[in-house]
Design a protein around this motif. Structure first.
Motif, PDB file in Angstrom:
ATOM      1  N   GLY A 177       0.862  -2.619 -20.915  1.00  0.00           N
ATOM      2  CA  GLY A 177       1.402  -3.972 -21.019  1.00  0.00           C
ATOM      3  C   GLY A 177       0.588  -5.019 -20.314  1.00  0.00           C
ATOM      4  N   ASN A 178      -0.684  -4.711 -19.985  1.00  0.00           N
ATOM      5  CA  ASN A 178      -1.590  -5.693 -19.387  1.00  0.00           C
ATOM      6  C   ASN A 178      -2.646  -6.091 -20.417  1.00  0.00           C
ATOM      7  OD1 ASN A 178      -1.194  -6.175 -16.289  1.00  0.00           O
ATOM      8  ND2 ASN A 178      -0.750  -4.007 -16.627  1.00  0.00           N
ATOM      9  N   ASN A 225       6.284  -5.991 -14.318  1.00  0.00           N
ATOM     10  CA  ASN A 225       6.864  -7.245 -14.810  1.00  0.00           C
ATOM     11  C   ASN A 225       6.760  -8.382 -13.792  1.00  0.00           C
ATOM     12  OD1 ASN A 225       8.297  -6.528 -17.559  1.00  0.00           O
ATOM     13  ND2 ASN A 225       8.681  -4.831 -16.147  1.00  0.00           N
ATOM     14  N   GLN A 229       2.900  -2.177 -14.622  1.00  0.00           N
ATOM     15  CA  GLN A 229       3.143  -2.443 -16.036  1.00  0.00           C
ATOM     16  C   GLN A 229       3.521  -3.909 -16.264  1.00  0.00           C
ATOM     17  OE1 GLN A 229       5.131   1.166 -18.221  1.00  0.00           O
ATOM     18  NE2 GLN A 229       6.082   1.006 -16.212  1.00  0.00           N
ATOM     19  N   ASN A 230       3.098  -4.420 -17.426  1.00  0.00           N
ATOM     20  CA  ASN A 230       3.504  -5.750 -17.871  1.00  0.00           C
ATOM     21  C   ASN A 230       3.174  -6.842 -16.846  1.00  0.00           C
ATOM     22  OD1 ASN A 230       4.678  -4.602 -20.243  1.00  0.00           O
ATOM     23  ND2 ASN A 230       6.468  -4.044 -19.035  1.00  0.00           N
TER      24      ASN A 230
END
Length: 611
Positions: A583-584, A536, A559-560
């Motif tokens: 999440g990419n 994130n 992630q993300n």
């Protein structure tokens, strides 16, 4: 899988009643126990349940259900559109449990479409080598039999996800057991196994592993490579020690070690998601702060039937603890700080020679015991930041008392959840000459790191500055040369200073929910790092060649983020046990590859490296 047979192909086959005639392996009683209605239904559904029919052997026509022409066709009966036997469905699920089977025929290979085979609760002493022909098998249950060994062919089942071998007479497992790389659930409890093959290191997708009720004297370090393992049950073995590698499994949530010969627990530096720890019925005499301080998520701690004489003050660090079983130890007193465990719902103390708590209090239950313990916390253990400020109902969080007991007994400086913009000098003054190992300033409004944190450099190893408003890291933090764990997630950081390279013992750093656009260069120069958590953020790139230098790094969470490209060279970082990339916005590897786990992702990336 459904097979469609052409009418012409059926007519060309020689007339046969093999599917229903008596023959080798097809006794009259066995055939009678399998009604033709079940066979017809199985041809439509692909599922056949023959559980509890007192079968001593499997009728031949069961094995040949998808090969032989049905008896109705031989009698030239008319078939409705829904009963056209040449459009039958291949058998995918076969249940033979709770019968009297002593062996399975090699004719098992005639059902190559099987995905589920359940033969539990029989009298099998062996499995046929033909089991290796079931290339589509995903679930195999051969529990509650009399198996003494497993055929090597079992390891050919590349798609097997669930394997139940409990309640047999197995003394060892095939050396190539690790070839079952898709396994997610493995139960080999209640056998006679004394050692685990080193190939277990390749079972990286296993989520639940049950080794209970065997004869294991030690656990191989290879188990620590099972990076997705959430539940490990080693109840009732002969374990005297636990390998330190096991205590670093980042995904482990439930650990059962009851009824062994353990004298102490390992440190759990990476098991931050561990929720249940069951170590009852051992020979544990002492609990230390190293055993407990990282178990932030622990909800259940079972220590019953051990040899504990005292409970350490460090137990107060387990703020999420809901159940604590201390039954049948040698504990004569409890630390008052135990009363501060606000989530506690069940506290078992029976069978201890407690002398400091009245019997009538013990009989009133958990909440009354905790209330009594809280009343015993000395007022002298609490001081206010100003030194003389009385605490009232109107006292602000930033003015609330400092826990001196936590400083002296737990070696913890805790000034968290105060919404404070600065850490008062009185907080650091309270430390005095006490060695502090843990600092928790999380959930405040800090815009900069307190300068006086450098005063703790000789002892502090764990710092939590998460959920603040930090936009930079000060030089004072870089002076904490003993630091092993650093949590600075949920801030406003965009970079890290080069001076952080001085943190030569740093193992875990949590930078999630900040504003990084690249992986900070300084992290490549801290070779002791074992886990980098950067989920994130806004990271767009990373340097795989630099990453490979971090040979101790086993967890990388990205992630993300904003990764448009995953460099194939990252596949050479084979020391990674957990690589999180979901999440990419990159297109490859695709989600199907990511879902197979870290090893599959790394293998895919290596295959994309230009030759």
């Amino acid at each position: 899988m459904s097979g469609v047979r052409r009418r012409g192909a059926a007519a060309a086959a020689p007339p046969s009643r093999a599917g229903f005639r008596r023959g080798a392996g097809d006794g009259e009683a066995g055939a009678a126990a399998v009604p033709q209605g079940l066979i017809r239904a199985a041809r439509k559904s692909g599922q056949l349940n023959l559980s509890g029919r007192e079968l001593a052997e499997v009728p031949l026509h069961v094995w040949r259900i998808n090969l032989d022409t049905p008896e109705e066709a031989q009698q030239n009966l008319s078939f409705g559109a829904a009963e056209r036997w040449w459009e039958q469905t291949d058998l995918t699920k076969l249940i033979l449990s709770s019968n009297q089977l002593k062996c399975l025929s090699d004719d098992l290979r005639l059902l190559p479409a099987l995905t589920v085979l359940d033969v539990h609760d029989n009298q099998l002493t062996s499995l046929p080598s033909a089991i290796g022909s079931l290339e589509n098998l995903q679930k195999l249950n051969v529990s509650h039999n009399k198996l003494k060994e497993l055929p090597e062919e079992l390891t050919l089942l590349k798609h097997l996800r669930s394997l139940h071998l409990q309640h047999n007479e197995l003394c060892h497992l095939p050396d190539e057991f690790g070839k079952l790389s898709c396994l997610e659930e493995l139960d080999i409890s209640h056998n006679c196994i004394s050692s685990i093959p080193s190939s277990f290191a390749f079972l990286t997708n296993v989520v639940r592993l049950n080794l209970a009720h065997n004869q294991l004297k030690n656990l191989p370090t290879e188990i620590s490579a099972m990076k997705n393992l959430r539940q490990l049950d080693c109840t009732k073995n002969c374990l005297e020690t636990i390998p330190p590698e096991l205590a670093r499994m980042a995904s482990l949530e439930q650990l059962y070690l009851r009824r062994n010969k353990l004298r102490y627990l390992p440190d759990f530096p990476s098991c931050t998601v561990l929720k249940e720890l069951h170590v009852g019925e051992n020979q544990i005499e002492v609990l230390k702060v190293e055993h407990l301080k990282h178990l932030n998520s622990l909800c259940v701690l079972d220590l019953r039937d051990n040899k504990l004489k005292t409970l350490p003050d460090e137990i107060a660090l387990l703020q999420g603890l809901e159940r604590l079983d201390l039954s049948n130890n040698d504990i004569s007193s409890l630390p008052p700080m135990l009363g501060n465990l606000s989530q506690m719902k069940f506290l078992a103390l029976e069978g201890n020679p407690l002398r400091t708590i009245r019997r009538d209090v013990l009989q009133k239950g958990t909440q009354e015991i905790l209330k009594y313990l809280r009343s015993k916390i000395q007022d002298d253990d609490l001081i206010s930041p100003s030194g003389d400020l009385p605490v009232t109902a109107m006292t602000l969080p930033s003015q609330s008392k400092i826990n001196l007991h936590a400083i002296t007994a737990l070696k913890t400086l805790d000034y968290s959840e105060r919404q404070a913009a600065i850490i008062p000098n009185e907080v650091f003054n309270a430390v005095g000459s006490n060695p502090i190992t843990t600092v928790n300033f999380s959930k405040n409004q800090l815009t900069e790191i307190p300068v006086r944190i450098a005063e703790l450099k000789e002892s502090v190893s764990d710092v939590n500055l998460s959920f603040n408003k930090l936009s930079s890291i000060s030089m004072e933090l870089c002076m904490l040369y003993r630091l092993t764990h650093l949590d600075i997630r949920n801030n406003s950081l965009t970079s890290l200073p080069e001076e952080m390279e001085a943190l030569a013992k740093l193992q875990i750093i949590n930078l999630a929910f900040n504003r990084f656009k690249t992986l900070p260069d300084v992290l490549y120069h801290i070779p002791t790092l074992e886990a980098i958590l950067l989920g994130n953020n806004q990271i767009r790139s990373l340097d795989p060649l630099q990453m490979k230098k971090l040979d101790k790094l086993n967890t990388l969470d990205l992630q993300n983020n904003d990764l448009l490209h995953v460099p194939p060279e990252l596949g050479n970082c084979t020391n990674l046990r957990m690589l999180l990339l979901e999440g990419n916005p990159f297109r490859t590897p695709r989600a199907a590859i990511l879902s197979k786990g870290t090893d599959a992702v790394l293998e895919y990336l290596r295959s994309r490296i230009p030759s």
